[in-house]
Design a protein around this motif. Structure first.
Motif, PDB file in Angstrom:
ATOM      1  N   GLY A 307       0.780  -1.234   0.000  1.00  0.00           N
ATOM      2  CA  GLY A 307       0.000   0.000   0.000  1.00  0.00           C
ATOM      3  C   GLY A 307       0.808   1.279   0.000  1.00  0.00           C
ATOM      4  N   LYS A 310       1.881   4.952  -4.229  1.00  0.00           N
ATOM      5  CA  LYS A 310       0.784   5.917  -4.366  1.00  0.00           C
ATOM      6  C   LYS A 310       0.526   6.331  -5.818  1.00  0.00           C
ATOM      7  CE  LYS A 310       0.473   5.990   0.102  1.00  0.00           C
ATOM      8  NZ  LYS A 310      -0.609   5.217   0.757  1.00  0.00           N
ATOM      9  N   PRO A 337      -3.955   3.525  -6.326  1.00  0.00           N
ATOM     10  CA  PRO A 337      -5.096   4.183  -5.679  1.00  0.00           C
ATOM     11  C   PRO A 337      -5.511   5.462  -6.402  1.00  0.00           C
ATOM     12  CG  PRO A 337      -3.083   4.590  -4.426  1.00  0.00           C
ATOM     13  CD  PRO A 337      -2.729   3.586  -5.482  1.00  0.00           C
TER      14      PRO A 337
END
Length: 369
Positions: A307, A310, A337
Protein backbone atom coordinates in the motif's frame (compact mmCIF):
# COMPACT_ATOMS: atom_id res chain seq x y z
CA UNK A 1 2.37 29.80 -56.38
CA UNK A 2 4.61 32.27 -54.53
CA UNK A 3 2.84 35.21 -52.96
CA UNK A 4 6.00 36.93 -51.81
CA UNK A 5 9.63 36.24 -51.14
CA UNK A 6 11.20 37.71 -48.04
CA UNK A 7 14.62 37.48 -46.43
CA UNK A 8 15.33 37.58 -42.69
CA UNK A 9 18.95 38.18 -41.60
CA UNK A 10 20.21 35.72 -39.01
CA UNK A 11 21.80 36.92 -35.80
CA UNK A 12 25.45 37.12 -36.76
CA UNK A 13 26.55 37.12 -33.13
CA UNK A 14 25.68 33.44 -32.96
CA UNK A 15 27.17 32.55 -36.36
CA UNK A 16 29.80 29.82 -36.45
CA UNK A 17 31.13 31.01 -39.80
CA UNK A 18 31.82 34.46 -41.24
CA UNK A 19 29.33 33.95 -44.08
CA UNK A 20 26.23 36.11 -43.89
CA UNK A 21 23.24 33.80 -43.89
CA UNK A 22 19.62 34.48 -44.69
CA UNK A 23 16.34 32.72 -44.07
CA UNK A 24 14.29 32.89 -47.25
CA UNK A 25 10.51 32.75 -46.92
CA UNK A 26 8.29 31.48 -49.72
CA UNK A 27 4.74 32.06 -48.58
CA UNK A 28 1.97 29.70 -49.63
CA UNK A 29 -0.56 31.36 -51.92
CA UNK A 30 -3.49 29.65 -50.17
CA UNK A 31 -4.02 28.47 -46.60
CA UNK A 32 -5.57 25.24 -45.31
CA UNK A 33 -6.49 26.76 -41.97
CA UNK A 34 -10.19 27.31 -42.74
CA UNK A 35 -10.61 23.55 -43.25
CA UNK A 36 -9.31 22.65 -39.79
CA UNK A 37 -11.60 21.83 -36.86
CA UNK A 38 -9.59 23.29 -33.99
CA UNK A 39 -12.03 21.88 -31.44
CA UNK A 40 -11.21 18.30 -32.46
CA UNK A 41 -7.50 18.06 -33.13
CA UNK A 42 -5.86 14.65 -33.09
CA UNK A 43 -2.22 14.73 -32.05
CA UNK A 44 0.24 15.33 -34.87
CA UNK A 45 -2.11 14.71 -37.79
CA UNK A 46 -2.84 18.23 -39.08
CA UNK A 47 -0.01 20.41 -40.36
CA UNK A 48 0.41 24.14 -40.86
CA UNK A 49 0.94 25.93 -44.16
CA UNK A 50 4.72 26.11 -44.02
CA UNK A 51 7.85 24.20 -43.02
CA UNK A 52 11.53 25.02 -42.61
CA UNK A 53 14.14 23.19 -44.70
CA UNK A 54 17.92 23.52 -44.45
CA UNK A 55 20.39 21.36 -46.41
CA UNK A 56 23.87 20.29 -45.38
CA UNK A 57 26.13 20.03 -48.44
CA UNK A 58 29.86 20.35 -49.14
CA UNK A 59 30.66 20.28 -45.44
CA UNK A 60 28.39 23.15 -44.34
CA UNK A 61 24.78 24.02 -43.58
CA UNK A 62 23.25 26.12 -46.33
CA UNK A 63 20.79 28.98 -45.84
CA UNK A 64 17.55 27.90 -44.16
CA UNK A 65 14.37 28.22 -46.22
CA UNK A 66 10.73 28.42 -45.18
CA UNK A 67 8.52 26.96 -47.90
CA UNK A 68 4.91 25.77 -48.25
CA UNK A 69 4.32 22.50 -46.40
CA UNK A 70 4.44 19.54 -48.76
CA UNK A 71 6.23 16.37 -49.87
CA UNK A 72 9.99 16.23 -50.32
CA UNK A 73 11.90 14.28 -52.96
CA UNK A 74 14.70 11.85 -52.05
CA UNK A 75 16.80 9.47 -54.10
CA UNK A 76 16.06 5.77 -53.37
CA UNK A 77 19.69 5.41 -52.26
CA UNK A 78 19.38 8.19 -49.64
CA UNK A 79 21.07 6.80 -46.56
CA UNK A 80 18.15 7.51 -44.24
CA UNK A 81 16.42 4.54 -45.90
CA UNK A 82 19.33 2.16 -45.41
CA UNK A 83 21.31 3.14 -42.33
CA UNK A 84 18.81 5.08 -40.25
CA UNK A 85 20.63 8.34 -39.57
CA UNK A 86 17.63 10.23 -38.22
CA UNK A 87 17.07 12.31 -35.08
CA UNK A 88 14.30 14.61 -33.88
CA UNK A 89 13.00 16.80 -31.08
CA UNK A 90 9.54 17.49 -29.67
CA UNK A 91 8.50 20.98 -28.57
CA UNK A 92 5.39 23.13 -28.21
CA UNK A 93 4.35 26.74 -28.71
CA UNK A 94 1.59 28.28 -26.57
CA UNK A 95 -0.56 31.38 -26.65
CA UNK A 96 -1.55 33.15 -23.45
CA UNK A 97 -4.82 35.05 -22.95
CA UNK A 98 -3.28 38.15 -24.54
CA UNK A 99 -2.18 36.05 -27.55
CA UNK A 100 1.53 36.36 -26.83
CA UNK A 101 3.48 33.33 -28.08
CA UNK A 102 5.69 31.32 -25.74
CA UNK A 103 8.12 28.42 -26.01
CA UNK A 104 9.26 26.23 -23.12
CA UNK A 105 13.01 25.67 -22.63
CA UNK A 106 13.81 25.72 -26.38
CA UNK A 107 17.57 26.04 -25.88
CA UNK A 108 17.47 22.70 -24.07
CA UNK A 109 15.87 21.17 -27.15
CA UNK A 110 18.60 22.60 -29.36
CA UNK A 111 21.29 21.28 -27.05
CA UNK A 112 19.75 17.82 -26.94
CA UNK A 113 19.30 17.74 -30.73
CA UNK A 114 23.04 18.29 -31.11
CA UNK A 115 23.81 15.64 -28.49
CA UNK A 116 21.75 13.22 -30.58
CA UNK A 117 23.44 14.46 -33.77
CA UNK A 118 26.90 13.80 -32.41
CA UNK A 119 25.99 10.27 -31.35
CA UNK A 120 24.52 9.50 -34.79
CA UNK A 121 27.46 11.05 -36.71
CA UNK A 122 25.23 13.86 -38.02
CA UNK A 123 26.62 17.42 -38.31
CA UNK A 124 25.40 19.66 -35.50
CA UNK A 125 22.99 22.49 -36.29
CA UNK A 126 24.05 26.03 -35.25
CA UNK A 127 21.99 27.58 -32.47
CA UNK A 128 20.93 30.57 -34.56
CA UNK A 129 19.70 28.37 -37.41
CA UNK A 130 17.58 26.47 -34.91
CA UNK A 131 16.26 29.36 -32.82
CA UNK A 132 15.74 32.00 -35.48
CA UNK A 133 14.43 29.50 -38.00
CA UNK A 134 11.98 28.28 -35.38
CA UNK A 135 10.93 31.83 -34.53
CA UNK A 136 10.42 32.82 -38.17
CA UNK A 137 8.36 29.71 -38.93
CA UNK A 138 6.09 30.00 -35.89
CA UNK A 139 5.61 33.72 -36.44
CA UNK A 140 4.56 33.06 -40.04
CA UNK A 141 2.05 30.36 -38.99
CA UNK A 142 1.06 31.88 -35.64
CA UNK A 143 -2.67 31.77 -36.50
CA UNK A 144 -2.38 27.99 -36.32
CA UNK A 145 -1.65 28.01 -32.58
CA UNK A 146 -4.89 26.67 -31.04
CA UNK A 147 -6.50 28.52 -28.15
CA UNK A 148 -8.58 25.70 -26.64
CA UNK A 149 -7.49 24.70 -23.13
CA UNK A 150 -4.89 21.96 -23.20
CA UNK A 151 -4.11 22.53 -26.88
CA UNK A 152 -0.87 23.83 -28.34
CA UNK A 153 1.23 23.99 -31.49
CA UNK A 154 3.40 20.88 -31.55
CA UNK A 155 6.84 21.49 -33.08
CA UNK A 156 8.92 18.76 -34.69
CA UNK A 157 12.54 19.67 -35.56
CA UNK A 158 14.39 16.77 -37.20
CA UNK A 159 17.53 15.92 -39.16
CA UNK A 160 18.08 12.97 -41.46
CA UNK A 161 20.62 11.65 -43.97
CA UNK A 162 19.73 12.70 -47.51
CA UNK A 163 23.10 11.84 -49.07
CA UNK A 164 23.16 8.99 -51.56
CA UNK A 165 24.90 5.62 -51.64
CA UNK A 166 24.61 2.02 -50.51
CA UNK A 167 28.02 1.98 -48.81
CA UNK A 168 27.79 1.66 -45.01
CA UNK A 169 29.13 5.00 -43.85
CA UNK A 170 27.77 8.36 -42.66
CA UNK A 171 26.08 10.41 -45.34
CA UNK A 172 27.70 13.49 -46.84
CA UNK A 173 24.40 15.37 -47.11
CA UNK A 174 21.60 15.97 -44.58
CA UNK A 175 18.32 17.82 -44.22
CA UNK A 176 17.27 19.79 -41.16
CA UNK A 177 13.55 20.46 -41.10
CA UNK A 178 10.93 21.88 -38.76
CA UNK A 179 7.24 21.07 -39.16
CA UNK A 180 4.33 22.34 -37.07
CA UNK A 181 1.13 20.55 -36.05
CA UNK A 182 -1.70 22.16 -34.04
CA UNK A 183 -2.73 19.51 -31.54
CA UNK A 184 -5.16 18.84 -28.75
CA UNK A 185 -4.30 16.96 -25.57
CA UNK A 186 -2.07 13.95 -26.33
CA UNK A 187 -3.49 11.56 -23.75
CA UNK A 188 -6.83 11.46 -21.97
CA UNK A 189 -7.45 9.39 -18.89
CA UNK A 190 -5.04 7.03 -17.16
CA UNK A 191 -2.89 4.33 -18.71
CA UNK A 192 -2.54 0.60 -18.08
CA UNK A 193 1.05 -0.59 -18.58
CA UNK A 194 2.97 -3.86 -18.68
CA UNK A 195 6.44 -4.21 -17.17
CA UNK A 196 8.61 -5.64 -19.96
CA UNK A 197 10.55 -8.82 -19.14
CA UNK A 198 11.91 -9.87 -22.55
CA UNK A 199 12.62 -6.93 -24.84
CA UNK A 200 14.77 -3.85 -24.17
CA UNK A 201 14.53 -0.29 -25.37
CA UNK A 202 18.28 0.30 -25.26
CA UNK A 203 21.60 -0.96 -23.90
CA UNK A 204 24.79 0.33 -22.32
CA UNK A 205 26.96 2.03 -24.91
CA UNK A 206 24.00 2.34 -27.26
CA UNK A 207 21.89 5.25 -28.42
CA UNK A 208 19.11 5.20 -25.81
CA UNK A 209 19.97 8.72 -24.65
CA UNK A 210 19.59 10.12 -28.18
CA UNK A 211 16.27 10.97 -29.79
CA UNK A 212 17.03 8.70 -32.71
CA UNK A 213 14.20 7.42 -34.86
CA UNK A 214 15.37 3.82 -34.57
CA UNK A 215 14.88 3.88 -30.80
CA UNK A 216 11.17 4.35 -31.32
CA UNK A 217 10.89 1.88 -34.20
CA UNK A 218 12.36 -0.80 -31.92
CA UNK A 219 9.66 -0.12 -29.33
CA UNK A 220 6.70 -0.73 -31.61
CA UNK A 221 6.74 -4.55 -31.69
CA UNK A 222 6.95 -5.14 -27.90
CA UNK A 223 4.35 -2.42 -27.38
CA UNK A 224 2.02 -4.11 -29.86
CA UNK A 225 2.41 -7.38 -27.95
CA UNK A 226 1.43 -5.56 -24.75
CA UNK A 227 -1.59 -3.99 -26.46
CA UNK A 228 -2.74 -7.44 -27.56
CA UNK A 229 -2.72 -8.43 -23.87
CA UNK A 230 -4.94 -5.48 -22.93
CA UNK A 231 -2.34 -2.89 -21.94
CA UNK A 232 -1.77 0.59 -23.38
CA UNK A 233 1.99 0.80 -23.04
CA UNK A 234 5.19 -0.86 -21.83
CA UNK A 235 7.40 -0.02 -18.87
CA UNK A 236 10.93 -0.60 -20.07
CA UNK A 237 13.46 -2.35 -17.86
CA UNK A 238 17.24 -2.70 -18.13
CA UNK A 239 18.62 -4.88 -20.90
CA UNK A 240 20.67 -7.15 -18.61
CA UNK A 241 18.44 -8.28 -15.74
CA UNK A 242 15.05 -6.66 -16.52
CA UNK A 243 14.99 -5.80 -12.84
CA UNK A 244 15.47 -2.02 -12.99
CA UNK A 245 12.70 0.28 -14.21
CA UNK A 246 13.87 2.79 -16.81
CA UNK A 247 11.16 4.42 -18.96
CA UNK A 248 7.43 4.22 -19.69
CA UNK A 249 6.73 3.90 -23.40
CA UNK A 250 8.34 6.93 -25.03
CA UNK A 251 8.36 8.86 -21.74
CA UNK A 252 10.45 9.14 -18.60
CA UNK A 253 8.81 7.55 -15.56
CA UNK A 254 8.21 8.75 -12.00
CA UNK A 255 7.15 6.56 -9.09
CA UNK A 256 5.75 7.82 -5.80
CA UNK A 257 6.29 5.61 -2.76
CA UNK A 258 4.62 7.12 0.30
CA UNK A 259 5.53 10.83 -0.11
CA UNK A 260 8.80 10.35 -2.02
CA UNK A 261 8.99 10.84 -5.78
CA UNK A 262 11.55 8.57 -7.46
CA UNK A 263 12.94 8.58 -11.00
CA UNK A 264 15.89 6.76 -12.54
CA UNK A 265 19.15 8.57 -13.33
CA UNK A 266 19.90 9.43 -16.95
CA UNK A 267 22.44 7.19 -18.65
CA UNK A 268 23.37 5.71 -22.02
CA UNK A 269 19.95 4.05 -21.92
CA UNK A 270 17.65 6.79 -20.59
CA UNK A 271 16.70 10.00 -22.37
CA UNK A 272 17.47 13.26 -20.56
CA UNK A 273 13.88 14.46 -20.77
CA UNK A 274 13.22 18.19 -20.56
CA UNK A 275 9.85 17.58 -18.87
CA UNK A 276 11.63 15.16 -16.51
CA UNK A 277 14.14 17.84 -15.49
CA UNK A 278 11.34 20.37 -15.02
CA UNK A 279 9.33 18.01 -12.80
CA UNK A 280 12.35 17.38 -10.58
CA UNK A 281 12.95 21.12 -10.09
CA UNK A 282 9.28 21.95 -9.52
CA UNK A 283 8.86 19.05 -7.08
CA UNK A 284 11.78 20.32 -5.03
CA UNK A 285 10.28 23.81 -5.13
CA UNK A 286 7.03 22.28 -3.82
CA UNK A 287 8.98 20.67 -0.95
CA UNK A 288 8.31 17.21 -2.36
CA UNK A 289 11.08 14.77 -1.54
CA UNK A 290 12.75 13.63 -4.78
CA UNK A 291 15.17 10.76 -5.22
CA UNK A 292 17.05 10.25 -8.49
CA UNK A 293 18.18 6.66 -8.21
CA UNK A 294 17.74 3.21 -9.64
CA UNK A 295 14.49 1.56 -8.66
CA UNK A 296 13.80 -2.15 -8.99
CA UNK A 297 10.70 -3.91 -10.20
CA UNK A 298 10.70 -5.83 -6.91
CA UNK A 299 10.59 -2.58 -4.91
CA UNK A 300 7.62 -1.33 -6.93
CA UNK A 301 5.72 -4.63 -6.68
CA UNK A 302 6.30 -4.82 -2.92
CA UNK A 303 5.16 -1.21 -2.54
CA UNK A 304 2.00 -2.03 -4.48
CA UNK A 305 1.34 -5.02 -2.20
CA UNK A 306 1.86 -3.14 1.07
CA UNK A 307 0.00 0.00 0.00
CA UNK A 308 2.95 2.40 -0.04
CA UNK A 309 2.86 2.78 -3.83
CA UNK A 310 0.78 5.92 -4.37
CA UNK A 311 1.44 7.00 -7.95
CA UNK A 312 3.23 6.19 -11.19
CA UNK A 313 3.26 8.50 -14.18
CA UNK A 314 5.04 9.11 -17.45
CA UNK A 315 6.55 12.50 -18.30
CA UNK A 316 7.21 13.92 -21.75
CA UNK A 317 6.62 16.86 -24.08
CA UNK A 318 3.44 15.64 -25.77
CA UNK A 319 1.42 14.57 -22.72
CA UNK A 320 3.40 16.52 -20.07
CA UNK A 321 2.30 13.99 -17.42
CA UNK A 322 0.39 10.78 -18.11
CA UNK A 323 -0.87 9.01 -14.94
CA UNK A 324 -0.65 5.21 -14.77
CA UNK A 325 -3.69 3.51 -13.29
CA UNK A 326 -2.52 -0.13 -13.41
CA UNK A 327 0.69 -2.02 -14.06
CA UNK A 328 1.06 -5.67 -14.92
CA UNK A 329 3.93 -7.97 -13.92
CA UNK A 330 4.28 -11.74 -14.26
CA UNK A 331 0.60 -12.27 -14.92
CA UNK A 332 -0.69 -10.07 -12.09
CA UNK A 333 -2.20 -6.60 -12.38
CA UNK A 334 -1.70 -4.03 -9.64
CA UNK A 335 -4.12 -1.09 -9.42
CA UNK A 336 -2.91 2.22 -8.09
CA UNK A 337 -5.10 4.18 -5.68
CA UNK A 338 -7.29 7.09 -6.77
CA UNK A 339 -5.93 10.19 -5.04
CA UNK A 340 -7.80 13.44 -4.57
CA UNK A 341 -4.56 15.43 -4.45
CA UNK A 342 -2.03 13.61 -6.60
CA UNK A 343 1.53 14.73 -7.31
CA UNK A 344 0.79 14.15 -11.02
CA UNK A 345 -1.98 16.74 -11.09
CA UNK A 346 -0.12 19.17 -8.85
CA UNK A 347 3.08 19.05 -10.93
CA UNK A 348 1.31 19.13 -14.28
CA UNK A 349 -0.62 22.22 -13.23
CA UNK A 350 2.60 23.97 -12.20
CA UNK A 351 4.30 23.16 -15.52
CA UNK A 352 1.35 24.08 -17.76
CA UNK A 353 0.73 27.31 -15.83
CA UNK A 354 4.30 28.31 -16.66
CA UNK A 355 3.99 27.19 -20.29
CA UNK A 356 0.79 29.15 -20.90
CA UNK A 357 2.07 32.22 -18.99
CA UNK A 358 -0.57 31.84 -16.28
CA UNK A 359 1.91 31.91 -13.40
CA UNK A 360 5.31 33.19 -12.37
CA UNK A 361 8.27 31.53 -14.07
CA UNK A 362 10.87 31.64 -11.32
CA UNK A 363 13.06 29.17 -13.26
CA UNK A 364 13.47 31.28 -16.39
CA UNK A 365 12.09 28.55 -18.68
CA UNK A 366 9.63 30.58 -20.76
CA UNK A 367 10.86 32.02 -24.05
CA UNK A 368 8.77 34.74 -25.69
CA UNK A 369 8.67 35.05 -29.47
Amino acid sequence: MIEFLNFIPLNLKAMETSTKSLISIEKSKTSKIDKVDFDNLAFGSVFTDHMLVCDYKNGAWENPKIVPYGPITLDPSAKIFHYGQSIFEGMKAYKDIEEAIWLFRPLDNHKRLNISAKRMAIPEIPENYFMEGLSALITLDEKWIPKKAGSSLYIRPFIFASGQGFHASPANEYKFMICLAPSGSYFSGKVKVLIEETYSRSANGGVGYAKAGGNYAGQFYPTQLAIEKGYNQVIWTDDNTHEYIEEAGAMNIFIRINDTLITGPTSDRILDGITRKSIIEIAKDENIKVEVRKITVTEVVEAAKNGSLKEMFGAGTAAVISPISTFGHKGTDYDLPELQESYATRLKNRITDIQYNRAEDKFGWRYKL
